[in-house]
Design a protein around this motif. Structure first.
Motif, PDB file in Angstrom:
ATOM      1  N   ALA A  98      12.213  23.434   9.885  1.00  0.00           N
ATOM      2  CA  ALA A  98      12.794  22.270   9.202  1.00  0.00           C
ATOM      3  C   ALA A  98      11.793  21.117   9.074  1.00  0.00           C
ATOM      4  CB  ALA A  98      14.067  21.816   9.919  1.00  0.00           C
ATOM      5  N   PRO A  99      11.015  20.782  10.117  1.00  0.00           N
ATOM      6  CA  PRO A  99      10.024  19.716   9.948  1.00  0.00           C
ATOM      7  C   PRO A  99       8.964  20.039   8.884  1.00  0.00           C
ATOM      8  CG  PRO A  99      10.458  20.010  12.265  1.00  0.00           C
ATOM      9  CD  PRO A  99      11.154  21.138  11.545  1.00  0.00           C
ATOM     10  N   LEU A 100       8.545  21.297   8.818  1.00  0.00           N
ATOM     11  CA  LEU A 100       7.591  21.669   7.761  1.00  0.00           C
ATOM     12  C   LEU A 100       8.216  21.485   6.385  1.00  0.00           C
ATOM     13  CD1 LEU A 100       5.880  24.849   9.263  1.00  0.00           C
ATOM     14  CD2 LEU A 100       4.775  22.681   8.671  1.00  0.00           C
ATOM     15  N   CYS A 101       9.465  21.891   6.246  1.00  0.00           N
ATOM     16  CA  CYS A 101      10.164  21.699   4.972  1.00  0.00           C
ATOM     17  C   CYS A 101      10.290  20.216   4.636  1.00  0.00           C
ATOM     18  CB  CYS A 101      11.540  22.357   5.015  1.00  0.00           C
ATOM     19  SG  CYS A 101      11.505  24.154   4.992  1.00  0.00           S
ATOM     20  N   ILE A 102      10.598  19.403   5.623  1.00  0.00           N
ATOM     21  CA  ILE A 102      10.706  17.957   5.408  1.00  0.00           C
ATOM     22  C   ILE A 102       9.368  17.378   4.976  1.00  0.00           C
ATOM     23  CG2 ILE A 102      11.013  15.745   6.602  1.00  0.00           C
ATOM     24  CD1 ILE A 102      13.255  17.140   8.237  1.00  0.00           C
ATOM     25  N   LEU A 103       8.305  17.761   5.652  1.00  0.00           N
ATOM     26  CA  LEU A 103       6.973  17.259   5.302  1.00  0.00           C
ATOM     27  C   LEU A 103       6.624  17.538   3.853  1.00  0.00           C
ATOM     28  CD1 LEU A 103       4.631  18.014   8.328  1.00  0.00           C
ATOM     29  CD2 LEU A 103       5.014  15.815   7.229  1.00  0.00           C
ATOM     30  N   PHE A 104       6.920  18.736   3.407  1.00  0.00           N
ATOM     31  CA  PHE A 104       6.567  19.116   2.040  1.00  0.00           C
ATOM     32  C   PHE A 104       7.650  18.759   1.026  1.00  0.00           C
ATOM     33  CE2 PHE A 104       3.907  22.079   4.547  1.00  0.00           C
ATOM     34  CZ  PHE A 104       2.676  21.589   4.128  1.00  0.00           C
ATOM     35  N   GLY A 105       8.785  18.281   1.504  1.00  0.00           N
ATOM     36  CA  GLY A 105       9.856  17.919   0.590  1.00  0.00           C
ATOM     37  C   GLY A 105      10.539  19.132  -0.005  1.00  0.00           C
ATOM     38  N   GLY A 148      17.526  11.882   0.470  1.00  0.00           N
ATOM     39  CA  GLY A 148      16.784  12.982  -0.147  1.00  0.00           C
ATOM     40  C   GLY A 148      15.283  12.803  -0.040  1.00  0.00           C
ATOM     41  N   GLY A 149      14.555  13.734  -0.629  1.00  0.00           N
ATOM     42  CA  GLY A 149      13.107  13.788  -0.482  1.00  0.00           C
ATOM     43  C   GLY A 149      12.321  12.864  -1.382  1.00  0.00           C
ATOM     44  N   GLY A 150      12.883  12.469  -2.515  1.00  0.00           N
ATOM     45  CA  GLY A 150      12.181  11.568  -3.416  1.00  0.00           C
ATOM     46  C   GLY A 150      11.249  12.273  -4.386  1.00  0.00           C
ATOM     47  N   ARG A 151      10.590  11.482  -5.188  1.00  0.00           N
ATOM     48  CA  ARG A 151       9.710  11.960  -6.255  1.00  0.00           C
ATOM     49  C   ARG A 151       8.520  12.763  -5.734  1.00  0.00           C
ATOM     50  NH1 ARG A 151       7.281   7.564 -10.298  1.00  0.00           N
ATOM     51  NH2 ARG A 151       9.496   7.143 -10.261  1.00  0.00           N
ATOM     52  N   PHE A 152       8.046  12.445  -4.544  1.00  0.00           N
ATOM     53  CA  PHE A 152       6.851  13.102  -4.013  1.00  0.00           C
ATOM     54  C   PHE A 152       7.187  14.343  -3.197  1.00  0.00           C
ATOM     55  CE2 PHE A 152       5.727   8.502  -4.257  1.00  0.00           C
ATOM     56  CZ  PHE A 152       4.957   8.618  -5.407  1.00  0.00           C
ATOM     57  N   ALA A 153       8.319  14.939  -3.498  1.00  0.00           N
ATOM     58  CA  ALA A 153       8.745  16.159  -2.815  1.00  0.00           C
ATOM     59  C   ALA A 153       8.243  17.377  -3.576  1.00  0.00           C
ATOM     60  CB  ALA A 153      10.270  16.194  -2.712  1.00  0.00           C
ATOM     61  N   LEU A 154       8.071  18.460  -2.853  1.00  0.00           N
ATOM     62  CA  LEU A 154       7.605  19.697  -3.460  1.00  0.00           C
ATOM     63  C   LEU A 154       8.687  20.336  -4.325  1.00  0.00           C
ATOM     64  CD1 LEU A 154       5.333  21.855  -3.517  1.00  0.00           C
ATOM     65  CD2 LEU A 154       6.365  22.864  -1.504  1.00  0.00           C
ATOM     66  N   TYR A 155       9.924  20.213  -3.901  1.00  0.00           N
ATOM     67  CA  TYR A 155      11.038  20.853  -4.601  1.00  0.00           C
ATOM     68  C   TYR A 155      11.866  19.788  -5.300  1.00  0.00           C
ATOM     69  CZ  TYR A 155      15.305  23.573  -5.358  1.00  0.00           C
ATOM     70  OH  TYR A 155      16.381  24.198  -5.918  1.00  0.00           O
ATOM     71  N   LYS A 156      12.097  19.967  -6.580  1.00  0.00           N
ATOM     72  CA  LYS A 156      12.891  19.025  -7.371  1.00  0.00           C
ATOM     73  C   LYS A 156      14.258  19.627  -7.647  1.00  0.00           C
ATOM     74  CE  LYS A 156       9.288  16.377  -8.020  1.00  0.00           C
ATOM     75  NZ  LYS A 156       8.965  15.487  -7.005  1.00  0.00           N
ATOM     76  N   LYS A 157      15.297  18.999  -7.124  1.00  0.00           N
ATOM     77  CA  LYS A 157      16.659  19.507  -7.295  1.00  0.00           C
ATOM     78  C   LYS A 157      17.068  19.525  -8.769  1.00  0.00           C
ATOM     79  CE  LYS A 157      21.418  18.871  -5.857  1.00  0.00           C
ATOM     80  NZ  LYS A 157      22.354  18.073  -5.120  1.00  0.00           N
ATOM     81  N   GLU A 158      16.609  18.511  -9.511  1.00  0.00           N
ATOM     82  CA  GLU A 158      16.999  18.404 -10.917  1.00  0.00           C
ATOM     83  C   GLU A 158      16.568  19.652 -11.706  1.00  0.00           C
ATOM     84  OE1 GLU A 158      14.325  15.692 -10.006  1.00  0.00           O
ATOM     85  OE2 GLU A 158      15.976  15.457  -8.618  1.00  0.00           O
ATOM     86  N   THR A 159      15.360  20.126 -11.427  1.00  0.00           N
ATOM     87  CA  THR A 159      14.831  21.260 -12.176  1.00  0.00           C
ATOM     88  C   THR A 159      15.044  22.584 -11.441  1.00  0.00           C
ATOM     89  OG1 THR A 159      12.636  21.042 -11.193  1.00  0.00           O
ATOM     90  CG2 THR A 159      13.053  19.828 -13.231  1.00  0.00           C
TER      91      THR A 159
END
Length: 136
Positions: A60-67, A121-132
């Motif tokens: 989970a922390p790795l996922c959080i770091l990368f968004g 949420g993770g914000g714009r600088f996240a690796l994964y974009k929920k919108e897309t």
């Protein structure tokens, strides 16, 4: 400009929660999870729950770091902190320590910060974009 500041704040929050929690997970990876197993057994819980420490303190922390799936990962970290308070301190952890703060201060800081990440949420600088639904 305002949105960039908000997203930068989310990135900083992700870096703090994910980056610092990861140190706890790496320590356990290097030194083993027997301490967690012993605490679970002492509390009458299934020993297999030690896997939650791997999930909550490494994955989970790795996922959080990368968004990557920030919200669910943050929720997993918060749940991990609830378990850590229960296993390591019980209700005595809410007593005041030598410096006037609750003994479980660090656990609570991680828990509330993770819950804040869950909310924003993770914000714009996240690796994964929920919108897309795609990796950025």
């Amino acid at each position: 400009m305002k949105q960039i500041k908000i997203d930068l704040g989310k990135l900083l929050l992700r870096s703090g929660v994910g980056g610092l929690m990861l140190f706890h997970g790496i320590y356990k990876l290097m030194h083993g999870f027997q301490g967690i197993r012993d605490l679970l057994i002492a509390k009458g819980l299934p020993e297999l729950l030690w896997i939650g420490a791997v999930v909550g303190e490494v994955i989970a922390p790795l996922c959080i770091l990368f968004g990557f799936f920030t919200r669910i990962s943050a929720l997993l970290v918060a749940v991990t902190m609830v378990f850590s308070i229960f296993l390591a301190f019980g209700t005595s952890g809410f007593g005041l320590g030598d410096y006037g703060a609750p003994i479980v201060e660090l656990n609570l800081l991680y828990m509330f910060s993770a819950l804040a990440l869950y909310c924003v949420g993770g914000g714009r600088f996240a690796l994964y974009k929920k919108e897309t639904g795609l990796l950025a």
